[in-house]
Write an enzyme that holds these catalytic residues in place. Structure first.
Site, PDB file in Angstrom:
ATOM      1  N   GLY A  15      73.111  15.404  18.622  1.00  0.00           N
ATOM      2  CA  GLY A  15      73.171  15.012  20.025  1.00  0.00           C
ATOM      3  C   GLY A  15      73.724  13.623  20.271  1.00  0.00           C
ATOM      4  O   GLY A  15      73.375  12.983  21.264  1.00  0.00           O
ATOM      5  N   SER A  16      74.635  13.150  19.411  1.00  0.00           N
ATOM      6  CA  SER A  16      75.196  11.818  19.681  1.00  0.00           C
ATOM      7  C   SER A  16      76.109  11.860  20.914  1.00  0.00           C
ATOM      8  O   SER A  16      76.199  10.863  21.647  1.00  0.00           O
ATOM      9  CB  SER A  16      75.930  11.255  18.468  1.00  0.00           C
ATOM     10  N   LYS A  68      73.461  38.757  22.287  1.00  0.00           N
ATOM     11  CA  LYS A  68      73.877  37.534  22.997  1.00  0.00           C
ATOM     12  C   LYS A  68      73.664  37.663  24.506  1.00  0.00           C
ATOM     13  O   LYS A  68      73.226  36.735  25.179  1.00  0.00           O
ATOM     14  CB  LYS A  68      75.359  37.278  22.694  1.00  0.00           C
ATOM     15  N   MET A  93      76.645  25.339  18.513  1.00  0.00           N
ATOM     16  CA  MET A  93      77.298  26.028  17.394  1.00  0.00           C
ATOM     17  C   MET A  93      77.385  27.545  17.587  1.00  0.00           C
ATOM     18  O   MET A  93      77.214  28.302  16.635  1.00  0.00           O
ATOM     19  CB  MET A  93      76.565  25.694  16.090  1.00  0.00           C
ATOM     20  N   LEU A  95      79.558  30.815  19.879  1.00  0.00           N
ATOM     21  CA  LEU A  95      80.595  31.196  20.844  1.00  0.00           C
ATOM     22  C   LEU A  95      79.921  31.580  22.148  1.00  0.00           C
ATOM     23  O   LEU A  95      78.885  32.246  22.153  1.00  0.00           O
ATOM     24  CB  LEU A  95      81.379  32.397  20.323  1.00  0.00           C
ATOM     25  N   ILE A  96      80.521  31.158  23.243  1.00  0.00           N
ATOM     26  CA  ILE A  96      79.986  31.505  24.564  1.00  0.00           C
ATOM     27  C   ILE A  96      80.389  32.951  24.876  1.00  0.00           C
ATOM     28  O   ILE A  96      81.546  33.340  24.692  1.00  0.00           O
ATOM     29  CB  ILE A  96      80.557  30.532  25.627  1.00  0.00           C
ATOM     30  N   ASN A 110      84.258  21.950  26.351  1.00  0.00           N
ATOM     31  CA  ASN A 110      83.825  21.698  24.962  1.00  0.00           C
ATOM     32  C   ASN A 110      84.567  20.493  24.407  1.00  0.00           C
ATOM     33  O   ASN A 110      85.668  20.157  24.859  1.00  0.00           O
ATOM     34  CB  ASN A 110      84.138  22.931  24.102  1.00  0.00           C
ATOM     35  N   HIS A 112      85.946  19.060  20.676  1.00  0.00           N
ATOM     36  CA  HIS A 112      86.205  19.524  19.308  1.00  0.00           C
ATOM     37  C   HIS A 112      86.832  18.380  18.508  1.00  0.00           C
ATOM     38  O   HIS A 112      87.757  17.715  18.995  1.00  0.00           O
ATOM     39  CB  HIS A 112      87.153  20.731  19.343  1.00  0.00           C
TER      40      HIS A 112
HETATM   41  C1  GRF Z   1      80.936  16.704  17.566  1.00  0.00           C
HETATM   42  O1  GRF Z   1      81.733  16.166  16.544  1.00  0.00           O
HETATM   43  C2  GRF Z   1      81.725  17.665  18.422  1.00  0.00           C
HETATM   44  O2  GRF Z   1      83.091  17.389  18.449  1.00  0.00           O
HETATM   45  C3  GRF Z   1      81.489  18.988  17.745  1.00  0.00           C
HETATM   46  O3  GRF Z   1      80.163  18.915  17.281  1.00  0.00           O
HETATM   47  C4  GRF Z   1      79.811  17.572  17.016  1.00  0.00           C
HETATM   48  C5  GRF Z   1      78.504  17.318  17.694  1.00  0.00           C
HETATM   49  O4  GRF Z   1      77.978  16.085  17.301  1.00  0.00           O
HETATM   50  N1  GRF Z   1      81.741  20.091  18.650  1.00  0.00           N
HETATM   51  P1  GRF Z   1      76.723  15.483  18.059  1.00  0.00           P
HETATM   52  O5  GRF Z   1      75.566  16.485  17.925  1.00  0.00           O
HETATM   53  O6  GRF Z   1      77.094  15.232  19.489  1.00  0.00           O
HETATM   54  O7  GRF Z   1      76.406  14.216  17.314  1.00  0.00           O
END
Ligand code: GRF
Length: 191
Positions: A15-16, A68, A93, A95-96, A110, A112
């Protein structure tokens, strides 16, 4: 007066990016609020953080549902109760599925950790590192039924310095993510 748009953040892990978005809101740089945090991992750090902030959470165990569609129906109900306008995926983690895509058409975003369409899917940072590319980066995109295939909203390049190990690259990418995600969301909300 225009209503403030509410965000629901979906995350499965650390969750950063959730932290970065929440901090931007607290600092007034992002004119919104997080009305729900959704996680498919009951033990995830992001849920602890959300609770510490006093935010509403919807936590579910996918294995307790037949499919789902069944858990996405409950997510949509929780989103509606929370009056969420946008879904912000931040390390979610999964797929929607069609249920969420239809309920929040054009409102799911999203982040990525690569320059899409390169290095889709899991461990994009490791994929880029192993491929030996000299430039990778971050992409923010709308979500469709594919994996990391939706329309691109914003991208920023990150140089892979010769001295970098995989962890250095991850740090460099995440630093960009934490700046780019809040500013891009702010731009989206103002459109
Ligand atoms: C991030 O690097 C994002 O790009 C990817 O998953 C990671 C999530 O990191 N989809 P965090 O949980 O927000 O630290």
């Amino acid at each position: 007066m225009k209503k403030t748009k509410h965000l629901a953040v979906f995350a499965s892990g650390t969750g950063s990016n959730f932290d970065a978005i929440q901090q931007a809101i607290e600092e007034g740089a992002l004119d919104s609020d997080i009305t729900l945090v959704v996680s498919d991992v009951p033990t995830s750090a992001v849920i602890d953080k959300a609770k510490q902030k006093g935010l509403k959470t919807f936590v579910f165990n996918p294995q307790s549902y037949p499919n789902k569609r069944a858990f996405e129906i409950e997510i949509v109900e929780a989103l509606q109760r929370a009056d969420a306008d946008y879904i912000i995926l931040a390390g979610y983690m999964r797929l929607i599925g069609a249920t969420l895509l239809h309920a929040y058409e054009g409102k799911i975003v999203n982040i990525h950790p690569s320059l899409l369409p390169s290095f889709k899917g899991l461990d994009a940072i490791g994929q880029a590192f192993d491929a030996g590319v000299k430039i990778t980066g971050v992409t923010i995109h709308y979500v469709d039924e594919g994996m990391d295939t939706g329309r691109i909203i914003a991208q920023e390049a990150v140089k892979v310095e010769d001295t970098y190990g995989r962890d250095d690259l991850q740090r460099a990418i995440q630093a960009v993510e934490h700046r780019l995600y809040p500013t891009t969301i702010q731009t989206l909300l103002k459109q």
